[in-house]
Scaffold this motif. Sequence first.
Motif, PDB file in Angstrom:
ATOM      1  N   GLY A  33       0.985  -1.648   0.300  1.00 19.60           N
ATOM      2  CA  GLY A  33      -0.178   0.282  -0.106  1.00 19.60           C
ATOM      3  C   GLY A  33       0.951   1.381   0.056  1.00 19.60           C
ATOM      4  N   SER A  34       1.415   1.474  -0.708  1.00 21.64           N
ATOM      5  CA  SER A  34       3.062   2.615  -1.327  1.00 21.64           C
ATOM      6  C   SER A  34       2.090   3.116  -2.384  1.00 21.64           C
ATOM      7  CB  SER A  34       3.721   1.997  -0.358  1.00 21.64           C
ATOM      8  OG  SER A  34       4.734   3.201  -1.234  1.00 21.64           O
ATOM      9  N   ILE A  35       2.877   3.958  -3.235  1.00 23.09           N
ATOM     10  CA  ILE A  35       2.738   4.799  -3.967  1.00 23.09           C
ATOM     11  C   ILE A  35       2.328   3.881  -5.137  1.00 23.09           C
ATOM     12  CG2 ILE A  35       3.758   6.526  -5.707  1.00 23.09           C
ATOM     13  CD1 ILE A  35       3.186   7.849  -2.847  1.00 23.09           C
ATOM     14  N   VAL A  54      -3.644  -4.799   0.552  1.00 22.78           N
ATOM     15  CA  VAL A  54      -3.261  -5.770   1.472  1.00 22.78           C
ATOM     16  C   VAL A  54      -1.537  -4.918   2.081  1.00 22.78           C
ATOM     17  CG1 VAL A  54      -1.931  -8.459   2.404  1.00 22.78           C
ATOM     18  CG2 VAL A  54      -4.041  -8.067   0.602  1.00 22.78           C
ATOM     19  N   GLU A  55      -1.284  -4.411   3.329  1.00 22.41           N
ATOM     20  CA  GLU A  55      -0.129  -3.685   3.920  1.00 22.41           C
ATOM     21  C   GLU A  55      -0.351  -4.263   4.854  1.00 22.41           C
ATOM     22  OE1 GLU A  55       2.136  -1.481   2.715  1.00 22.41           O
ATOM     23  OE2 GLU A  55       2.847  -1.929   4.330  1.00 22.41           O
ATOM     24  N   PRO A  56       0.788  -4.414   5.446  1.00 22.02           N
ATOM     25  CA  PRO A  56       1.642  -4.753   7.046  1.00 22.02           C
ATOM     26  C   PRO A  56       1.648  -3.855   7.760  1.00 22.02           C
ATOM     27  CG  PRO A  56       3.871  -5.488   5.286  1.00 22.02           C
ATOM     28  CD  PRO A  56       2.546  -5.325   4.617  1.00 22.02           C
ATOM     29  N   GLY A 132       8.268  15.748   1.718  1.00 21.92           N
ATOM     30  CA  GLY A 132       8.383  14.778   2.746  1.00 21.92           C
ATOM     31  C   GLY A 132       7.783  13.672   2.066  1.00 21.92           C
ATOM     32  N   ARG A 133       8.178  12.950   1.494  1.00 21.84           N
ATOM     33  CA  ARG A 133       7.640  11.465   1.439  1.00 21.84           C
ATOM     34  C   ARG A 133       6.137  10.991   2.417  1.00 21.84           C
ATOM     35  NH1 ARG A 133       8.173   6.193  -1.717  1.00 21.84           N
ATOM     36  NH2 ARG A 133       6.671   5.488  -0.388  1.00 21.84           N
ATOM     37  N   PRO A 134       6.428  11.152   3.387  1.00 20.31           N
ATOM     38  CA  PRO A 134       5.034  10.632   3.814  1.00 20.31           C
ATOM     39  C   PRO A 134       3.966  11.438   3.512  1.00 20.31           C
ATOM     40  CG  PRO A 134       7.129  10.142   5.469  1.00 20.31           C
ATOM     41  CD  PRO A 134       7.915  11.302   4.125  1.00 20.31           C
TER      42      PRO A 134
HETATM   43  C1  LIG Z   1      17.053   7.203  -0.336  1.00 22.05           C
HETATM   44  C2  LIG Z   1      15.756   7.054  -2.137  1.00 22.05           C
HETATM   45  C3  LIG Z   1      15.412   8.170  -2.438  1.00 22.05           C
HETATM   46  C4  LIG Z   1      14.382   7.788  -3.441  1.00 22.05           C
HETATM   47  N1  LIG Z   1      14.160   9.033  -3.550  1.00 22.05           N
HETATM   48  C5  LIG Z   1      12.759   9.643  -5.276  1.00 22.05           C
HETATM   49  C6  LIG Z   1      12.911  10.827  -5.397  1.00 22.05           C
HETATM   50  O1  LIG Z   1      13.195  11.464  -4.736  1.00 22.05           O
HETATM   51  N2  LIG Z   1      11.834  10.373  -6.220  1.00 22.05           N
HETATM   52  C7  LIG Z   1      11.340   9.736  -6.416  1.00 22.05           C
HETATM   53  O2  LIG Z   1       9.733   9.079  -7.305  1.00 22.05           O
HETATM   54  N3  LIG Z   1      11.362   8.809  -6.546  1.00 22.05           N
HETATM   55  C8  LIG Z   1      12.948   7.817  -5.220  1.00 22.05           C
HETATM   56  N4  LIG Z   1      12.595   7.075  -4.753  1.00 22.05           N
HETATM   57  C9  LIG Z   1      12.313   5.803  -5.023  1.00 22.05           C
HETATM   58  C10 LIG Z   1      10.767   5.253  -4.191  1.00 22.05           C
HETATM   59  O3  LIG Z   1      10.558   5.536  -2.693  1.00 22.05           O
HETATM   60  C11 LIG Z   1       9.653   4.374  -5.187  1.00 22.05           C
HETATM   61  O4  LIG Z   1      10.425   4.077  -6.268  1.00 22.05           O
HETATM   62  C12 LIG Z   1       8.177   4.581  -4.280  1.00 22.05           C
HETATM   63  O5  LIG Z   1       8.343   4.440  -3.161  1.00 22.05           O
HETATM   64  C13 LIG Z   1       7.282   3.688  -4.907  1.00 22.05           C
HETATM   65  O6  LIG Z   1       7.549   2.588  -4.457  1.00 22.05           O
HETATM   66  P1  LIG Z   1       7.009   1.230  -4.463  1.00 22.05           P
HETATM   67  O7  LIG Z   1       5.283   1.847  -4.186  1.00 22.05           O
HETATM   68  O8  LIG Z   1       7.112   0.504  -5.412  1.00 22.05           O
HETATM   69  O9  LIG Z   1       7.278   0.562  -3.068  1.00 22.05           O
HETATM   70  P2  LIG Z   1       7.580   0.824  -1.746  1.00 22.05           P
HETATM   71  O10 LIG Z   1       7.415   1.992  -1.563  1.00 22.05           O
HETATM   72  O11 LIG Z   1       8.935   0.532  -1.385  1.00 22.05           O
HETATM   73  O12 LIG Z   1       6.445   0.525  -1.032  1.00 22.05           O
HETATM   74  C14 LIG Z   1       6.395  -0.965  -0.765  1.00 22.05           C
HETATM   75  C15 LIG Z   1       5.122  -1.466  -0.109  1.00 22.05           C
HETATM   76  O13 LIG Z   1       4.777  -2.813  -0.040  1.00 22.05           O
HETATM   77  C16 LIG Z   1       4.403  -3.309   1.333  1.00 22.05           C
HETATM   78  N5  LIG Z   1       5.176  -4.472   1.423  1.00 22.05           N
HETATM   79  C17 LIG Z   1       6.103  -5.422   1.555  1.00 22.05           C
HETATM   80  N6  LIG Z   1       5.879  -6.288   1.992  1.00 22.05           N
HETATM   81  C18 LIG Z   1       5.019  -7.035   1.898  1.00 22.05           C
HETATM   82  C19 LIG Z   1       3.795  -8.124   1.855  1.00 22.05           C
HETATM   83  N7  LIG Z   1       4.821  -9.004   1.463  1.00 22.05           N
HETATM   84  N8  LIG Z   1       2.878  -7.826   1.489  1.00 22.05           N
HETATM   85  C20 LIG Z   1       1.841  -6.835   1.753  1.00 22.05           C
HETATM   86  N9  LIG Z   1       2.962  -5.567   1.466  1.00 22.05           N
HETATM   87  C21 LIG Z   1       3.583  -5.481   1.217  1.00 22.05           C
HETATM   88  C22 LIG Z   1       5.723  -2.201   2.375  1.00 22.05           C
HETATM   89  O14 LIG Z   1       4.570  -2.417   3.617  1.00 22.05           O
HETATM   90  C23 LIG Z   1       5.002  -1.278   1.471  1.00 22.05           C
HETATM   91  O15 LIG Z   1       3.833  -0.408   1.939  1.00 22.05           O
HETATM   92  C24 LIG Z   1      13.951   7.436  -3.281  1.00 22.05           C
HETATM   93  C25 LIG Z   1      14.043   5.399  -3.108  1.00 22.05           C
HETATM   94  C26 LIG Z   1      14.722   5.397  -2.406  1.00 22.05           C
HETATM   95  C27 LIG Z   1      15.633   4.201  -1.779  1.00 22.05           C
END
Ligand SMILES: Cc1cc2nc3c(=O)[nH]c(=O)nc-3n(C[C@H](O)[C@H](O)[C@H](O)COP(=O)(O)OP(=O)(O)OC[C@H]3O[C@@H](n4cnc5c(N)ncnc54)[C@H](O)[C@@H]3O)c2cc1C
Length: 469
Positions: A33-35, A54-56, A132-134
Amino acid sequence: MSESVVALFESLVGAEPPHDVPVLFDTACVMGGSIAGLLAARVLSDRARRVVIVEPDDTSAEAESRSGVPQDQQVHTLLPAGRLWIERWLPGVSREAQDRGASLVGPDQQFVGHDDIRQVPDGADHQFLAVGRPLLESLVRDRVTALPNVSVLRARATGLRYGDGAVAGVRFAGHGTGERVEGVLAADFVVDAMGRSSRLSNWLGLDGYDQPRLERLESPVNYATALFERPAKFSELEVATVLQLFTPRYPSGGVSVAAATAIEEQQWLVMLMGYGDNRPGRTTDEFRAHCAALPAILRDITSGDVTREVVTYRQADSRRRHFTEAGQLPARLVSMGDAVASFNPVYGQGMSSAALHASCLASYLDSGTDLDTAATEFFRLQQVVVDAAWAVSAGGDAARIDAETGTEVPEEVRQQRQGMAQIVGATLVDADVSRAFNDVSYMLRHPSTLFDPELLGKAAAAAEGAAEK
Ligand SMILES: Cc1cc2nc3c(=O)[nH]c(=O)nc-3n(C[C@H](O)[C@H](O)[C@H](O)COP(=O)(O)OP(=O)(O)OC[C@H]3O[C@@H](n4cnc5c(N)ncnc54)[C@H](O)[C@@H]3O)c2cc1C
C-alpha cells in the motif's frame, strides 16, 4: 530505437484517464500500500466491484515514516511526469500538498547546477512537487482509501492461490489491529506492489511458474538526509529546489550530488549522496562540514537549526525483473513500481515510474485483452516505461563506472556516451539542449529523443566553444 516505442511512451505520458470503463472484476487485490499500490488501487477502483489493499504497516497515522518504506525519510522529489499523472488520477493532490506547506516549484525557483555553474533556464514551465515523502504518501492514501470500494487489510501477503492457470487469491497473515489474522482473500485480479524486496518471483518459482530474470547493476549509493529550519524568504531568487551535481574536478569530499527541497513546516530537506565507499556524513556536524565545502547556497541552507538529525540510507544496486521474458506466468497477475524496477534513486524516477505503470495498467485493462491469459501485453507496455527510465539511470551509472574503472566499451557505446556528456555540458549554455535534456530527465519524453542529430550538433558545438575558452 523505433518510432513506435517513442510514440508509445509519449502516449502513456500524455493520455487522459478514460471515463465510464466497464467493471471487469469482482475483487481486485493489491499487495503493498505504498505509492505504486495506491495508484494501482485507484485505477482498479473503476474496474472492480471492490479493491482490497493488503499492507502490513499501520498506515492510520497521518504523514508518518513507517518501516515498510525505509527510504521515506530521504529526499523524494516528484518529477513533472509523476506529478501530472498523480494529479490526473487524483485531481487536487498538489494543491492539498501546498496547503500543507509543500512547494510547487517552477523553473525560476530551481537551482540546478554542475559544480557551482547554474544550468540555463530551459524556457518550459514544468513543475516539481517538493514535499516530504510521508506527507505525499498520506495525501495519496487518504484520497484512494476514501473511494467507496477501496479498503485496506492490515496483513502481510504470504503467497498466491491459483485456479485454471490464473491467480485466484492472495494468502495473508498478520496482526490486523491487534488480533492475529490469517487466510486467503479470493481475488480475480492481483497486483504485486511490494517494493524492491517483493517475494513474488520466489512464489512463482515455488508454484511451478517461470521466475522473471533479475538484472542488477551494482552501483552502491549512500544517502544522508537531514532537516533544517527554513526562513520564510530564503534568497533573492526564492529558491525552493537545489540540485547540484559535482564532477571529479570539484573538491566535494566524496559528495557526488547534493539536493535541497523546501518542504512542509518551513523546512529544508537536504540530501548529500556519495558513491561506493563515500558516506557523506552520519552526524549533523559531519553533514554541515561537508556542506561548508560545497557551493555557498548549500552552506546557507544548512545554517538554520536542525529539525531532524541525519538519517542515512544505502542502496547496493539498481535492479529490474524481466517479466516479458518469462514464458509461463499465471493470468490475472501484474507487478508494478519498485517490485519491477528500482533505480539509482538520485535520478528521482521511482514514484513517477509507478505513476506511469498505473497508466499502463489502465491502458491494458481497457484494451479488451483476454484476461484469462498471462498479462504479457501489460508487461510489454510497462517495459517501454522501465526501459526509458533504466536507459537514463543505469545508462548513466554504467558510463560512470566504466570511466572510473577504465573499462573499454564498443565504439557505438563510446560515441553515445560522448554525445550524452556533450549534451549534459551544453545544458549549462544552451536553452534548447537544456529543455530536451530536462524533458527526458523529468520522464516527459523518451531518452532516444536526445539522439536527434540537430541536438547532438548543438551539443558538440557548445563543447567546442567551451574547449576554446
Ligand atoms: C534513498 C531513496 C530516495 C528516493 N528518492 C526518490 C525521489 O526523489 N523521487 C522518486 O520519485 N522516487 C524516489 N525513490 C524511489 C521511491 O521511494 C519508490 O519508487 C516509491 O516508493 C514507489 O515504490 P513502491 O510503491 O513500488 O514500493 P515501496 O514504496 O517500497 O513500498 C512497498 C510497500 O509494500 C509493502 N509490503 C512489503 N512486503 C509486503 C507483503 N509481503 N505484503 C503486503 N505488502 C508488503 C510495504 O510495507 C510497502 O508499503 C527513492 C528511493 C530511495 C531508496
